[in-house]
Motif scaffolding. Sequence first.
Motif, PDB file in Angstrom:
ATOM      1  N   SER A 109       0.805  -1.222   0.000  1.00  0.00           N
ATOM      2  CA  SER A 109       0.000   0.000   0.000  1.00  0.00           C
ATOM      3  C   SER A 109       0.839   1.274   0.000  1.00  0.00           C
ATOM      4  O   SER A 109       0.346   2.342  -0.379  1.00  0.00           O
ATOM      5  N   SER A 110       2.106   1.201   0.434  1.00  0.00           N
ATOM      6  CA  SER A 110       2.936   2.410   0.463  1.00  0.00           C
ATOM      7  C   SER A 110       4.404   2.058   0.221  1.00  0.00           C
ATOM      8  O   SER A 110       4.848   0.932   0.479  1.00  0.00           O
ATOM      9  N   PHE A 111       5.105   3.058  -0.282  1.00  0.00           N
ATOM     10  CA  PHE A 111       6.546   2.919  -0.524  1.00  0.00           C
ATOM     11  C   PHE A 111       7.246   4.046   0.215  1.00  0.00           C
ATOM     12  O   PHE A 111       6.957   5.228   0.003  1.00  0.00           O
ATOM     13  N   ASN A 112       8.188   3.700   1.086  1.00  0.00           N
ATOM     14  CA  ASN A 112       8.896   4.690   1.900  1.00  0.00           C
ATOM     15  C   ASN A 112      10.056   5.267   1.093  1.00  0.00           C
ATOM     16  O   ASN A 112      10.998   4.563   0.749  1.00  0.00           O
ATOM     17  N   LEU A 113       9.989   6.579   0.817  1.00  0.00           N
ATOM     18  CA  LEU A 113      11.044   7.242   0.053  1.00  0.00           C
ATOM     19  C   LEU A 113      12.111   7.862   0.950  1.00  0.00           C
ATOM     20  O   LEU A 113      13.020   8.525   0.447  1.00  0.00           O
ATOM     21  N   GLY A 114      12.002   7.678   2.254  1.00  0.00           N
ATOM     22  CA  GLY A 114      13.044   8.152   3.150  1.00  0.00           C
ATOM     23  C   GLY A 114      12.856   9.578   3.628  1.00  0.00           C
ATOM     24  O   GLY A 114      11.858  10.246   3.337  1.00  0.00           O
ATOM     25  N   MET A 115      13.859  10.050   4.349  1.00  0.00           N
ATOM     26  CA  MET A 115      13.785  11.341   5.039  1.00  0.00           C
ATOM     27  C   MET A 115      14.058  12.535   4.120  1.00  0.00           C
ATOM     28  O   MET A 115      14.827  12.443   3.166  1.00  0.00           O
ATOM     29  N   ALA A 116      13.424  13.646   4.469  1.00  0.00           N
ATOM     30  CA  ALA A 116      13.790  14.971   3.968  1.00  0.00           C
ATOM     31  C   ALA A 116      14.241  15.757   5.194  1.00  0.00           C
ATOM     32  O   ALA A 116      13.418  16.318   5.922  1.00  0.00           O
ATOM     33  N   PRO A 117      15.555  15.766   5.485  1.00  0.00           N
ATOM     34  CA  PRO A 117      16.052  16.361   6.731  1.00  0.00           C
ATOM     35  C   PRO A 117      15.665  17.835   6.880  1.00  0.00           C
ATOM     36  O   PRO A 117      15.729  18.615   5.925  1.00  0.00           O
ATOM     37  N   PHE A 118      15.237  18.196   8.091  1.00  0.00           N
ATOM     38  CA  PHE A 118      14.886  19.571   8.497  1.00  0.00           C
ATOM     39  C   PHE A 118      13.719  20.152   7.701  1.00  0.00           C
ATOM     40  O   PHE A 118      13.482  21.362   7.732  1.00  0.00           O
ATOM     41  N   SER A 119      12.996  19.296   6.990  1.00  0.00           N
ATOM     42  CA  SER A 119      11.838  19.762   6.242  1.00  0.00           C
ATOM     43  C   SER A 119      10.695  20.081   7.201  1.00  0.00           C
ATOM     44  O   SER A 119      10.361  19.291   8.077  1.00  0.00           O
ATOM     45  N   ASN A 120      10.071  21.267   7.039  1.00  0.00           N
ATOM     46  CA  ASN A 120       8.980  21.735   7.899  1.00  0.00           C
ATOM     47  C   ASN A 120       9.387  21.746   9.375  1.00  0.00           C
ATOM     48  O   ASN A 120       8.623  21.354  10.253  1.00  0.00           O
ATOM     49  N   VAL A 121      10.584  22.218   9.638  1.00  0.00           N
ATOM     50  CA  VAL A 121      11.101  22.330  11.006  1.00  0.00           C
ATOM     51  C   VAL A 121      11.334  23.801  11.338  1.00  0.00           C
ATOM     52  O   VAL A 121      11.957  24.521  10.563  1.00  0.00           O
ATOM     53  N   GLY A 122      10.812  24.254  12.489  1.00  0.00           N
ATOM     54  CA  GLY A 122      11.111  25.594  12.985  1.00  0.00           C
ATOM     55  C   GLY A 122      10.556  26.735  12.172  1.00  0.00           C
ATOM     56  O   GLY A 122      11.139  27.814  12.143  1.00  0.00           O
ATOM     57  N   HIS A 123       9.414  26.542  11.513  1.00  0.00           N
ATOM     58  CA  HIS A 123       8.836  27.610  10.687  1.00  0.00           C
ATOM     59  C   HIS A 123       8.293  28.757  11.536  1.00  0.00           C
ATOM     60  O   HIS A 123       8.340  29.908  11.140  1.00  0.00           O
ATOM     61  N   SER A 124       7.762  28.439  12.683  1.00  0.00           N
ATOM     62  CA  SER A 124       7.137  29.462  13.523  1.00  0.00           C
ATOM     63  C   SER A 124       8.183  30.223  14.328  1.00  0.00           C
ATOM     64  O   SER A 124       9.202  29.669  14.750  1.00  0.00           O
ATOM     65  N   GLU A 125       7.916  31.511  14.541  1.00  0.00           N
ATOM     66  CA  GLU A 125       8.810  32.306  15.380  1.00  0.00           C
ATOM     67  C   GLU A 125       8.768  31.849  16.827  1.00  0.00           C
ATOM     68  O   GLU A 125       9.669  32.153  17.613  1.00  0.00           O
ATOM     69  N   GLN A 126       7.723  31.127  17.200  1.00  0.00           N
ATOM     70  CA  GLN A 126       7.603  30.605  18.560  1.00  0.00           C
ATOM     71  C   GLN A 126       8.234  29.216  18.724  1.00  0.00           C
ATOM     72  O   GLN A 126       8.204  28.634  19.805  1.00  0.00           O
TER      73      GLN A 126
END
Length: 508
Positions: A423-440
């Motif tokens: 049902s799914s294929f794991n393509l692995g990590m995207a390092p630091f993707s969607n990390v720390g976007h908020s100023e908080q």
Amino acid sequence: PDAFISNDWLKRLDIFSFHLIGSAPGILVGFLMLVAGRATISRVKKAYWLTLGVIAFTTVFTVLDDFSVFTTCFFIALLVIVFFSKEYYSRARMHYSWEAFTIDGAIYFSLIILYVIIGIQYVPIKHHLHLPKAFVDFYLFPNDKTWLTSFVLILAIGLLIFWIFRYLSKGISPLLEEIDPKRVHKILNDFGGNETSHLAFTKDKYIYYYQDSKGEDVAFLIFQTCSNKYIVMGEPSGDQAYFSNLIQSFLDDCETEGVQPLFYEVKESFVMYLHEFGYDFIKMGEEGYVDLKNFSLKGKKNRGTRSIMNHFSEDLITFEVLMPPFSDELFLKLDAISNNWLNGRPEKGFSVGFFDKEYLSQAPIAVVKDREGDIIAFANIMPSYTPESISVDLMRHRLDAPNGTMDFLFVSLFEHFQEQGYSSFNLGMAPFSNVGHSEQSFWEERLGYFLYEFGNNFYSFKGLRQYKEKYVASWIPKYTVYSKKSFFFYNMLQLLIVVGKNKNEKIS
């Protein structure tokens, strides 16, 4: 202290060097007490007699040097307490953490500076008049004899401390068990695994087994060491009913051993479980999954990919999945492709596999062949030991392979495993993707955001995410979980050391 100096040649030294050497036994006692304190905190068995000896020596020195009833009674009481606390010293060896080294180093350095200042301050005032420079300059640039005397004394004490810590650190941890492929296979075949389970067969890590009441292996986790950190790769594998017991047992054994676990690339549910044990966490990026049930090359979005597939088909370039066992001839061909792709770069380990016959023999290998039937690219299948998801690890191609070869390989893999019912294929990590976007966001995650946005000079974080987005339908956050007692900077540095270490190298 001057009573310890009887040689005439010592008395020919300048007045500060004379007083410094005269104070050497007292300085030595002070540092030995600090060493004994650190060894006691570490609860090492070998530190028991060492600590008793240091306290006994300190007691005798106090009586002979500057007798004080209160101080003498204090050390005698301390000696008695340690003597009856032998069971407290229970660990086989000392794990001298970077955090402890930093704290101790700051204390030692401060004390050395303090000893020098106090030593100069207590030189009799009449001798100040005979100094070759002004008194203020003397604090910064004393004469050569003073520097040489201080250096020799500091070096001698430093070497003694180093030798003691080295002695206490010797020993073999009972937790460092080599991986047995047969035991691992049995657990995975009986109970299943996850996206990192197959990395156990690389043998560049240690393994921690958990057994049920009958003594049967039911679950395991894999880890690597760095200083006092046991860095766990991913989540446990095996029977999920025993995961809680496995983690509790592992944490207890780490506490007994005097080491700190650090969990790398784990999911949210596992993070929340560990958070209850007092662990902190940071998001490390996101892992992409291709939806094989709904995967298709139809539509404008996939027009470029369709063009690549048609072009390769016209050039009679083919895809094939080879099943083990593999011949030596095949390994020679794959090794040549791998070396060509590496182009002199060293292979990494821990979180990824590397070219190794035994590792590659554990699962099928997908290959791309040109019209002459020569292999131009390959990828080893990385099973999750579940009927739902699958992935690949090594992806290598010849440097002269046609553009789009890896796209052809990926799409062929998607279609192949789609037909197999995954049902799914794991393509692995995207390092630091969607990390720390908020100023908080936490400052640690803001640092990750900075690396993602501006770190393309040394790693294409954005490019990797954009490439995988062509196929990925869903992204799952992955985290690193670490002890609140540790220093965040050291955790990340040790993680980088382990992840970036060359293959087949274990770290002490």
